[in-house]
Scaffold this motif. Structure first.
Motif, PDB file in Angstrom:
ATOM      1  N   GLY A  25      44.597  26.205  53.702  1.00 56.71           N
ATOM      2  CA  GLY A  25      44.583  27.629  54.011  1.00 56.71           C
ATOM      3  C   GLY A  25      44.007  28.456  52.873  1.00 56.71           C
ATOM      4  O   GLY A  25      43.209  29.378  53.090  1.00 56.71           O
ATOM      5  N   THR A  26      44.406  28.130  51.650  1.00 55.62           N
ATOM      6  CA  THR A  26      43.904  28.853  50.480  1.00 55.62           C
ATOM      7  C   THR A  26      42.390  28.732  50.360  1.00 55.62           C
ATOM      8  O   THR A  26      41.678  29.732  50.186  1.00 55.62           O
ATOM      9  CB  THR A  26      44.574  28.324  49.197  1.00 55.62           C
ATOM     10  N   ALA A  27      41.882  27.502  50.456  1.00 55.27           N
ATOM     11  CA  ALA A  27      40.444  27.277  50.288  1.00 55.27           C
ATOM     12  C   ALA A  27      39.631  27.954  51.392  1.00 55.27           C
ATOM     13  O   ALA A  27      38.583  28.562  51.119  1.00 55.27           O
ATOM     14  CB  ALA A  27      40.159  25.776  50.255  1.00 55.27           C
ATOM     15  N   LEU A  28      40.109  27.860  52.639  1.00 53.95           N
ATOM     16  CA  LEU A  28      39.351  28.441  53.743  1.00 53.95           C
ATOM     17  C   LEU A  28      39.390  29.965  53.719  1.00 53.95           C
ATOM     18  O   LEU A  28      38.386  30.629  53.998  1.00 53.95           O
ATOM     19  CB  LEU A  28      39.874  27.910  55.069  1.00 53.95           C
ATOM     20  N   PHE A  29      40.542  30.523  53.389  1.00 51.18           N
ATOM     21  CA  PHE A  29      40.606  31.970  53.239  1.00 51.18           C
ATOM     22  C   PHE A  29      39.700  32.427  52.102  1.00 51.18           C
ATOM     23  O   PHE A  29      39.017  33.452  52.204  1.00 51.18           O
ATOM     24  CB  PHE A  29      42.048  32.419  52.965  1.00 51.18           C
ATOM     25  N   ALA A  30      39.706  31.662  51.007  1.00 51.10           N
ATOM     26  CA  ALA A  30      38.848  32.007  49.882  1.00 51.10           C
ATOM     27  C   ALA A  30      37.383  31.979  50.295  1.00 51.10           C
ATOM     28  O   ALA A  30      36.590  32.861  49.916  1.00 51.10           O
ATOM     29  CB  ALA A  30      39.094  31.043  48.722  1.00 51.10           C
ATOM     30  N   ALA A  31      36.991  30.962  51.066  1.00 51.47           N
ATOM     31  CA  ALA A  31      35.609  30.882  51.546  1.00 51.47           C
ATOM     32  C   ALA A  31      35.259  32.076  52.417  1.00 51.47           C
ATOM     33  O   ALA A  31      34.148  32.619  52.336  1.00 51.47           O
ATOM     34  CB  ALA A  31      35.399  29.582  52.319  1.00 51.47           C
ATOM     35  N   SER A  32      36.210  32.517  53.235  1.00 50.65           N
ATOM     36  CA  SER A  32      35.946  33.690  54.074  1.00 50.65           C
ATOM     37  C   SER A  32      35.776  34.932  53.217  1.00 50.65           C
ATOM     38  O   SER A  32      34.967  35.807  53.529  1.00 50.65           O
ATOM     39  CB  SER A  32      37.074  33.883  55.098  1.00 50.65           C
ATOM     40  N   GLY A  33      36.517  35.018  52.114  1.00 53.96           N
ATOM     41  CA  GLY A  33      36.340  36.136  51.194  1.00 53.96           C
ATOM     42  C   GLY A  33      34.976  36.102  50.531  1.00 53.96           C
ATOM     43  O   GLY A  33      34.310  37.135  50.384  1.00 53.96           O
ATOM     44  N   ALA A  34      34.546  34.900  50.135  1.00 49.65           N
ATOM     45  CA  ALA A  34      33.221  34.764  49.529  1.00 49.65           C
ATOM     46  C   ALA A  34      32.122  35.120  50.528  1.00 49.65           C
ATOM     47  O   ALA A  34      31.111  35.737  50.165  1.00 49.65           O
ATOM     48  CB  ALA A  34      33.026  33.340  49.014  1.00 49.65           C
ATOM     49  N   LEU A  35      32.306  34.757  51.781  1.00 47.71           N
ATOM     50  CA  LEU A  35      31.319  35.104  52.810  1.00 47.71           C
ATOM     51  C   LEU A  35      31.250  36.613  53.018  1.00 47.71           C
ATOM     52  O   LEU A  35      30.174  37.164  53.283  1.00 47.71           O
ATOM     53  CB  LEU A  35      31.667  34.406  54.128  1.00 47.71           C
ATOM     54  N   VAL A  45      30.407  37.052  40.333  1.00 49.11           N
ATOM     55  CA  VAL A  45      31.712  37.544  39.898  1.00 49.11           C
ATOM     56  C   VAL A  45      32.467  38.154  41.081  1.00 49.11           C
ATOM     57  O   VAL A  45      33.662  37.915  41.276  1.00 49.11           O
ATOM     58  CB  VAL A  45      31.571  38.579  38.764  1.00 49.11           C
ATOM     59  N   THR A  46      31.766  38.928  41.891  1.00 51.54           N
ATOM     60  CA  THR A  46      32.389  39.531  43.062  1.00 51.54           C
ATOM     61  C   THR A  46      32.766  38.467  44.088  1.00 51.54           C
ATOM     62  O   THR A  46      33.812  38.551  44.731  1.00 51.54           O
ATOM     63  CB  THR A  46      31.451  40.570  43.700  1.00 51.54           C
ATOM     64  N   PHE A  47      31.915  37.458  44.247  1.00 52.24           N
ATOM     65  CA  PHE A  47      32.243  36.329  45.118  1.00 52.24           C
ATOM     66  C   PHE A  47      33.590  35.736  44.714  1.00 52.24           C
ATOM     67  O   PHE A  47      34.473  35.511  45.560  1.00 52.24           O
ATOM     68  CB  PHE A  47      31.169  35.242  45.011  1.00 52.24           C
ATOM     69  N   ALA A  48      33.738  35.447  43.420  1.00 54.39           N
ATOM     70  CA  ALA A  48      34.965  34.818  42.929  1.00 54.39           C
ATOM     71  C   ALA A  48      36.169  35.734  43.114  1.00 54.39           C
ATOM     72  O   ALA A  48      37.255  35.277  43.492  1.00 54.39           O
ATOM     73  CB  ALA A  48      34.803  34.438  41.458  1.00 54.39           C
ATOM     74  N   PHE A  49      35.980  37.022  42.861  1.00 51.29           N
ATOM     75  CA  PHE A  49      37.092  37.967  43.008  1.00 51.29           C
ATOM     76  C   PHE A  49      37.521  38.081  44.461  1.00 51.29           C
ATOM     77  O   PHE A  49      38.719  38.022  44.781  1.00 51.29           O
ATOM     78  CB  PHE A  49      36.692  39.340  42.473  1.00 51.29           C
ATOM     79  N   PHE A  50      36.559  38.235  45.370  1.00 50.15           N
ATOM     80  CA  PHE A  50      36.875  38.299  46.795  1.00 50.15           C
ATOM     81  C   PHE A  50      37.586  37.016  47.242  1.00 50.15           C
ATOM     82  O   PHE A  50      38.551  37.064  48.015  1.00 50.15           O
ATOM     83  CB  PHE A  50      35.595  38.484  47.618  1.00 50.15           C
ATOM     84  N   ALA A  51      37.080  35.875  46.778  1.00 54.12           N
ATOM     85  CA  ALA A  51      37.679  34.601  47.162  1.00 54.12           C
ATOM     86  C   ALA A  51      39.115  34.503  46.682  1.00 54.12           C
ATOM     87  O   ALA A  51      40.010  34.064  47.422  1.00 54.12           O
ATOM     88  CB  ALA A  51      36.853  33.449  46.593  1.00 54.12           C
ATOM     89  N   LEU A  52      39.372  34.918  45.449  1.00 51.85           N
ATOM     90  CA  LEU A  52      40.718  34.802  44.888  1.00 51.85           C
ATOM     91  C   LEU A  52      41.710  35.701  45.610  1.00 51.85           C
ATOM     92  O   LEU A  52      42.779  35.239  46.033  1.00 51.85           O
ATOM     93  CB  LEU A  52      40.690  35.142  43.397  1.00 51.85           C
ATOM     94  N   VAL A  53      41.371  36.980  45.777  1.00 51.61           N
ATOM     95  CA  VAL A  53      42.344  37.888  46.386  1.00 51.61           C
ATOM     96  C   VAL A  53      42.563  37.557  47.863  1.00 51.61           C
ATOM     97  O   VAL A  53      43.664  37.759  48.396  1.00 51.61           O
ATOM     98  CB  VAL A  53      41.923  39.361  46.221  1.00 51.61           C
ATOM     99  N   THR A  54      41.531  37.041  48.519  1.00 52.76           N
ATOM    100  CA  THR A  54      41.704  36.647  49.921  1.00 52.76           C
ATOM    101  C   THR A  54      42.537  35.379  50.023  1.00 52.76           C
ATOM    102  O   THR A  54      43.413  35.265  50.881  1.00 52.76           O
ATOM    103  CB  THR A  54      40.339  36.423  50.593  1.00 52.76           C
TER     104      THR A  54
END
Length: 214
Positions: A25-35, A45-54
Motif C-alpha cells: 500500500g505504501t509503495a503504490l500510494f507513493a507511486a500515485s503521488g509521484a505520478l 525533489v517534488t516527486f519524492a515529496f509527493f510520494a512520501l506524503v501520499t
C-alpha cells in the motif's frame, strides 16, 4: 457508557500478510503521488515529496490517533519504499504510464491500507467499530493530501466510489476477524473485496447519488 470491546482475544497481531499489505500500500500510494507530480512536470525533489506524503500520510494520522509510534519514523523501510517509487516513476518514460495508472495504483493501495489500518488499530486495543474507521482514514488520507498538493478536487468532493471501497475493506476485515476467520485469510478477502468495488467503480464510472433537496 462506553461500548464493550468484542475482539480482545481476536485482535490480530501484525504478521507477514499484514506487513506485506502495508508495504504494498505504501509503495503504490507513493507511486500515485509521484505520478501526480509527473502530471505537473515537477522536479525530482517534488516527486519524492509527493510520494512520501501520499505513501505515509494516512498511516501517520492513524498512528497519532491510536497512540502508536509513527510507523515510518520507527522503521525507515516505508520511507525508503516511497523514495524508491518516486525514482522509478521519474526514470521511466511518461508513455509507460497511462492516464488511468494513478487511479489503478491508488485502488490497490486503498484496499491494502484500509485492511492494514483496521488490523493495526485492533492490535492496539481500539474498539472494532473505531478500528474500521481507522482503516478508512489510513486508506483515504494519503490520496486526499496528494490531491490537495496537486491542486485537484479532493476525492471527498467527487461522487465516485472511493471512501466506500475503503469502508468495505476495513469493515469486512473487522467482521471476518470477529467471526474467527484467520487473520491472513481475512486480510486477503477484505483487500480483494475493497479493490474489486473500487475497480468496478473506475471501469464503469459508478458513483454514489448526491443530495437532492425538495
Amino acid at each position: 457508557m462506553s461500548l464493550p470491546l468484542t475482539l480482545p482475544p481476536l485482535a490480530p497481531q501484525i504478521g507477514p500478510v499484514l506487513e506485506t499489505l502495508s508495504i504494498v500500500g505504501t509503495a503504490l500510494f507513493a507511486a500515485s503521488g509521484a505520478l501526480a507530480a509527473a502530471r505537473l512536470h515537477q522536479t525530482l525533489v517534488t516527486f519524492a515529496f509527493f510520494a512520501l506524503v501520499t505513501g505515509v500520510g494516512g498511516g501517520t494520522l492513524r498512528d497519532l490517533l491510536i497512540g502508536a509510534p509513527v510507523f515510518w519514523v520507527a522503521d525507515p523501510l516505508p520511507a525508503i519504499a516511497c523514495v524508491a517509487a518516486a525514482l522509478l516513476v521519474w526514470m521511466t518514460p511518461r508513455h509507460w504510464w497511462s492516464d488511468r495508472a494513478l487511479d489503478w495504483l491508488d485502488a490497490v493501495g486503498l484496499a491494502a491500507f484500509a485492511v492494514f489500518g483496521a488490523a493495526k488499530a485492533l492490535s492496539f486495543g481500539i474498539h472494532p467499530f473505531v478500528a474500521g474507521i481507522m482503516g478508512v482514514v489510513t486508506g483515504c488520507m494519503g490520496g486526499i493530501i496528494r490531491d490537495l498538493l496537486a491542486g485537484e478536487p479532493s476525492i471527498l468532493l467527487r461522487p465516485e466510489i472511493y471512501v466506500t471501497a475503503a469502508a468495505l475493506a476495513s469493515g469486512l476485515f473487522v467482521t471476518l476477524a470477529a467471526l474467527g476467520v484467520p487473520v491472513p485469510v481475512a486480510s486477503v478477502i477484505a483487500a480483494l473485496a475493497g479493490f474489486a468495488l473500487r475497480a468496478v467503480a473506475i471501469a464503469k464510472g459508478l458513483a454514489l447519488p448526491g443530495y437532492r433537496r425538495g
